[in-house]
Design a protein around this motif. Structure first.
Motif, short mmCIF file in Angstrom:
data_model
loop_
_atom_site.label_atom_id
_atom_site.label_comp_id
_atom_site.label_asym_id
_atom_site.label_seq_id
_atom_site.Cartn_x
_atom_site.Cartn_y
_atom_site.Cartn_z
N LYS A 13 0.83 -1.20 0.00
CA LYS A 13 0.00 0.00 0.00
C LYS A 13 0.87 1.25 0.00
N CYS A 14 0.52 2.19 -0.89
CA CYS A 14 1.32 3.41 -1.02
C CYS A 14 0.45 4.52 -1.61
N ASN A 15 1.08 5.65 -1.89
CA ASN A 15 0.31 6.78 -2.42
C ASN A 15 0.13 6.71 -3.93
N THR A 16 1.24 6.55 -4.66
CA THR A 16 1.18 6.60 -6.13
C THR A 16 1.83 5.38 -6.77
N VAL A 17 1.12 4.77 -7.69
CA VAL A 17 1.65 3.64 -8.46
C VAL A 17 1.73 4.04 -9.93
N ALA A 18 2.84 3.76 -10.56
CA ALA A 18 2.98 3.95 -12.01
C ALA A 18 2.71 2.62 -12.68
N ASP A 19 1.68 2.58 -13.51
CA ASP A 19 1.32 1.37 -14.25
C ASP A 19 1.85 1.52 -15.67
N ILE A 20 3.01 0.91 -15.92
CA ILE A 20 3.71 1.09 -17.19
C ILE A 20 3.20 0.09 -18.22
N GLY A 21 2.72 0.61 -19.35
CA GLY A 21 2.09 -0.26 -20.34
C GLY A 21 0.72 -0.66 -19.85
N THR A 22 -0.07 0.32 -19.48
CA THR A 22 -1.35 0.08 -18.78
C THR A 22 -2.36 -0.70 -19.61
N ASP A 23 -2.25 -0.61 -20.95
CA ASP A 23 -3.17 -1.30 -21.85
C ASP A 23 -4.61 -0.86 -21.59
N HIS A 24 -5.46 -1.75 -21.07
CA HIS A 24 -6.87 -1.39 -20.86
C HIS A 24 -7.11 -0.66 -19.53
N GLY A 25 -6.11 -0.65 -18.67
CA GLY A 25 -6.27 0.01 -17.38
C GLY A 25 -6.84 -0.87 -16.29
N TYR A 26 -6.83 -2.19 -16.51
CA TYR A 26 -7.42 -3.10 -15.53
C TYR A 26 -6.65 -3.13 -14.21
N VAL A 27 -5.32 -3.13 -14.28
CA VAL A 27 -4.52 -3.16 -13.06
C VAL A 27 -4.73 -1.87 -12.27
N ALA A 28 -4.78 -0.75 -12.98
CA ALA A 28 -5.03 0.54 -12.32
C ALA A 28 -6.38 0.51 -11.60
N GLU A 29 -7.38 -0.03 -12.26
CA GLU A 29 -8.72 -0.12 -11.66
C GLU A 29 -8.69 -0.95 -10.37
N MET A 30 -8.04 -2.10 -10.43
CA MET A 30 -8.00 -2.99 -9.27
C MET A 30 -7.28 -2.35 -8.09
N MET A 31 -6.19 -1.67 -8.36
CA MET A 31 -5.43 -1.06 -7.26
C MET A 31 -6.18 0.09 -6.62
N LEU A 32 -6.88 0.87 -7.42
CA LEU A 32 -7.65 1.99 -6.88
C LEU A 32 -8.88 1.50 -6.11
N ASN A 33 -9.57 0.52 -6.69
CA ASN A 33 -10.78 0.00 -6.03
C ASN A 33 -10.47 -0.69 -4.70
N ASP A 34 -9.29 -1.30 -4.62
CA ASP A 34 -8.91 -2.01 -3.39
C ASP A 34 -8.07 -1.15 -2.45
N ASN A 35 -8.01 0.14 -2.76
CA ASN A 35 -7.28 1.09 -1.92
C ASN A 35 -5.81 0.73 -1.71
N ILE A 36 -5.21 0.12 -2.73
CA ILE A 36 -3.77 -0.16 -2.68
C ILE A 36 -3.00 1.15 -2.81
N CYS A 37 -3.59 2.08 -3.56
CA CYS A 37 -2.96 3.39 -3.73
C CYS A 37 -4.03 4.46 -3.87
N GLU A 38 -3.59 5.71 -3.78
CA GLU A 38 -4.51 6.85 -3.92
C GLU A 38 -4.56 7.35 -5.35
N HIS A 39 -3.47 7.11 -6.08
CA HIS A 39 -3.32 7.71 -7.40
C HIS A 39 -2.53 6.78 -8.30
N VAL A 40 -2.88 6.76 -9.59
CA VAL A 40 -2.17 5.93 -10.57
C VAL A 40 -1.70 6.80 -11.73
N ILE A 41 -0.44 6.62 -12.10
CA ILE A 41 0.07 7.21 -13.34
C ILE A 41 0.03 6.08 -14.37
#
Length: 225
Positions: A13-41
């Motif tokens: 768990k942290c503040n900002t995650v960089a999702d490199i090669g995000t493609d559809h954005g599924y990983v970003a969605e999962m991390m935000l919905n599960d409160n793994i991070c506050e913000h995704v690049i």
């Protein structure tokens, strides 16, 4: 647990995650919905995938928590901008290249979550020889394919046996059942290759045969410890 869930589970768990090669954005969605991070690049090299991620995460009402950037690897990031960097769904050599090209960025991140689709052994070697330390690994299986998720941090790592580049030391030491299954599959493949080469009676193959036999014996030793 599927591949994307496994990737998410490896992020501390942290503040900002960089999702490199995000493609559809599924990983970003999962991390935000599960409160793994506050913000995704969320980044991608190509406009098409990035636009798909923007559209998808907007539909999911998560776009305001995301910063979307077009560009290669970590070159779109500033120093210490991301607490965690996720690079998944690429070949191990490409992931290594992304880390190397922007070493000033990768060395400043407190956690790297890397999921190579191929050549995991080359990525492990790169990490250990270039100032990164593998602190954990997980293995998952999807559609008869085995995938490794590697968690690394900046730091020095001592590799006592080169076999650990090919077969994860962390997973062997944990005696992860799926890792044992994977190793047995590799051993069986090697045995078939050995048998096939021995049948040719071609002395040119002797070195390869001996190399494979030594590797199999060493792996069996590791499994029995």
């Amino acid at each position: 647990m599927n591949r994307l869930e496994c990737i998410k589970s490896m992020v501390t768990k942290c503040n900002t995650v960089a999702d490199i090669g995000t493609d559809h954005g599924y990983v970003a969605e999962m991390m935000l919905n599960d409160n793994i991070c506050e913000h995704v690049i969320a980044t991608d090299l190509n406009e098409g995938p990035l636009n798909r991620a923007i559209e998808y995460l907007t539909i999911k009402n998560l776009n305001l928590k995301c910063d979307f950037r077009l560009g290669y690897g970590l070159m779109v990031l500033k120093k210490k901008e991301a607490d965690a960097i996720v690079i998944a769904g690429m070949g191990g050599e490409l992931i290594a290249d992304i880390l190397e090209v922007s070493k000033n960025i990768s060395k400043e991140s407190s956690q790297l979550i890397l999921q190579p689709m191929t050549t995991a052994e080359k990525l492990r070697r790169y990490l250990c020889e270039n100032g990164f330390k593998i602190i954990d690994e997980k293995i998952i299986k999807e559609y008869h394919h085995y995938y490794f998720v590697i968690k690394a941090t900046p730091g020095s790592a001592e590799i006592t046996d080169e076999i650990y580049y090919e077969f994860s030391r962390h997973l062997i030491e944990k005696k992860e059942p799926l890792m044992m299954e994977y190793i047995n599959k590799v051993l069986n493949i090697n045995e078939k290759i050995i048998n096939s080469l021995e049948k040719t009676n071609n002395k040119e193959y002797n070195e390869k045969i001996n190399c494979l036999k030594q590797k199999n014996n060493r792996v069996r030793e590791l499994m029995s410890n």
